[in-house]
Design an enzyme around this catalytic site. Structure first.
Site, PDB file in Angstrom:
ATOM      1  N   LYS A  52      22.112  38.355  -3.903  1.00 12.41           N
ATOM      2  CA  LYS A  52      22.422  37.299  -4.881  1.00 12.41           C
ATOM      3  C   LYS A  52      21.671  37.557  -6.187  1.00 12.41           C
ATOM      4  O   LYS A  52      22.241  37.411  -7.274  1.00 12.41           O
ATOM      5  CB  LYS A  52      22.076  35.918  -4.296  1.00 12.41           C
ATOM      6  N   GLN A  96      18.064  29.192   0.717  1.00 11.03           N
ATOM      7  CA  GLN A  96      18.740  30.032   1.709  1.00 11.03           C
ATOM      8  C   GLN A  96      18.556  29.454   3.113  1.00 11.03           C
ATOM      9  O   GLN A  96      17.445  29.087   3.510  1.00 11.03           O
ATOM     10  CB  GLN A  96      18.199  31.476   1.636  1.00 11.03           C
ATOM     11  N   ASP A 119      25.443  25.645  -4.228  1.00  8.08           N
ATOM     12  CA  ASP A 119      25.952  25.929  -2.880  1.00  8.08           C
ATOM     13  C   ASP A 119      26.959  24.865  -2.434  1.00  8.08           C
ATOM     14  O   ASP A 119      27.670  25.062  -1.443  1.00  8.08           O
ATOM     15  CB  ASP A 119      24.782  25.912  -1.870  1.00  8.08           C
TER      16      ASP A 119
HETATM   17  N1  GUN Z   1      23.152  30.942   4.886  1.00 10.85           N
HETATM   18  C1  GUN Z   1      24.359  31.419   5.258  1.00 10.85           C
HETATM   19  N2  GUN Z   1      25.284  31.208   4.295  1.00 10.85           N
HETATM   20  C2  GUN Z   1      24.642  30.585   3.287  1.00 10.85           C
HETATM   21  C3  GUN Z   1      25.057  30.114   2.013  1.00 10.85           C
HETATM   22  O1  GUN Z   1      26.224  30.203   1.598  1.00 10.85           O
HETATM   23  N3  GUN Z   1      24.090  29.534   1.261  1.00 10.85           N
HETATM   24  C4  GUN Z   1      22.807  29.394   1.693  1.00 10.85           C
HETATM   25  N4  GUN Z   1      21.938  28.796   0.884  1.00 10.85           N
HETATM   26  N5  GUN Z   1      22.396  29.822   2.865  1.00 10.85           N
HETATM   27  C5  GUN Z   1      23.313  30.411   3.658  1.00 10.85           C
END
Ligand code: GUN
Length: 291
Positions: A52, A96, A119
């Protein structure tokens, strides 16, 4: 059989986002800034967060990685979130998941300012999404919609079976595809671990979204000819023949399902790269909304 190429499509999206950032800069507006909080050292989470941050660099965003140790208290994490909520330079941020067991995930997600919740996990954004109001869409379902749309996969009036009811993928996917929208207007069934007649359902499906987290679960005998397959699974499986010591497997048994499919996402290179591109898109949106 046509591969729904997430790697290629996400690269196209990143070019579009890069152009939009250049335009913002030309107009003297601020550069989008995404922050990510990572708690602990889970290998997969570290890989995703690093990807990311790298994507931010590629599109010309600023990024901040807040890397906290596994033993970080819930209170300290909530404080970090509050700092990001009130920092005017940060347009959007993510925490995350998964979080260590001693931290209440619900409490943490509720603490994120919905205007910075790129998100789309805060109840305000989930509610707005459900009511068809403008909101941040969760990146994985959003990426799947984008893939279906760009490859012109017909969804209107189609039978969709979503396997998995997670808050991050299955549930929002089922809501979005049933709405009146591009890549929507479908008749959606949500299947899960208590579903009794899964094969009966999948054999009738025009589109299957496999998001249950069991490697190679969906096999060729479970799908009809011409089906469209979206494979959200990505599990590390030990494999000593690989340099990394593991290989990545989706929730779909590609070898038996692909020959029967009209469209199918590969793993890796399907849904995964799209998720990151859509997070960039949401961050751009968050920045543009402010100015
Ligand atoms: N863990 C698995 N997928 C995601 C996501 O799309 N965002 C976040 N923050 N954590 C995750």
């Amino acid at each position: 059989m046509i591969l729904l190429d997430g790697k290629k499509t996400s690269a196209e999206l990143k070019v579009e986002i890069t152009e939009a950032v250049k335009e913002l800069k030309k107009q003297g507006k601020k550069t989008p800034h995404l922050a990510a909080i990572l708690v602990g050292t889970d290998g997969a989470s570290m890989t995703y967060v690093n990807a990311k941050v790298k994507a931010c660099e590629m599109v010309g965003f600023n990024s901040t990685l807040i890397d906290l140790p596994e033993e970080t208290s819930e209170e300290k994490l909530l404080q970090e979130i509050e700092n990001l909520n009130t920092n005017n330079d940060i347009d959007g941020f993510i925490v995350q998941l998964p979080l260590p067991k001693h931290i209440d995930e619900q409490k943490v997600l509720m603490a994120v300012n919905p205007d910075k919740d790129v998100d789309g996990f805060h109840p305000t954004n989930v509610g707005r999404m459900t009511l068809d109001l403008p909101s941040f869409l969760p990146a994985t379902p959003y990426g799947i919609l984008e893939l279906l749309e760009r490859y012109k996969v017909e969804t209107s009036g189609k039978q969709v079976v979503v396997i998995g009811r997670s808050h991050i993928v299955g549930r929002p996917m089922s809501i979005l595809m049933s709405q009146k929208r591009p890549a929507g207007d479908a008749t959606v069934t949500v299947a899960h671990s208590r579903t009794k007649n899964l094969k009966e359902l999948t054999l009738q499906a025009d589109i299957i979204v496999a998001a249950l987290g069991i490697p190679e679960f969906l096999t060729g005998d479970m799908v009809k000819d011409g089906v469209t397959i979206i494979d959200v699974g990505i599990t590390r499986i030990d494999d000593e023949t690989k340099k990394a010591g593991y290989r990545l497997a989706g929730d779909v048994h590609f070898e038996s399902v692909a020959p029967k499919s009209s469209f199918i996402t590969p793993v890796p290179g399907g849904v995964g790269p799209m998720t990151i591109a859509m997070l960039m898109k949401n961050t751009l949106l968050a920045c543009e909304r402010k100015s």
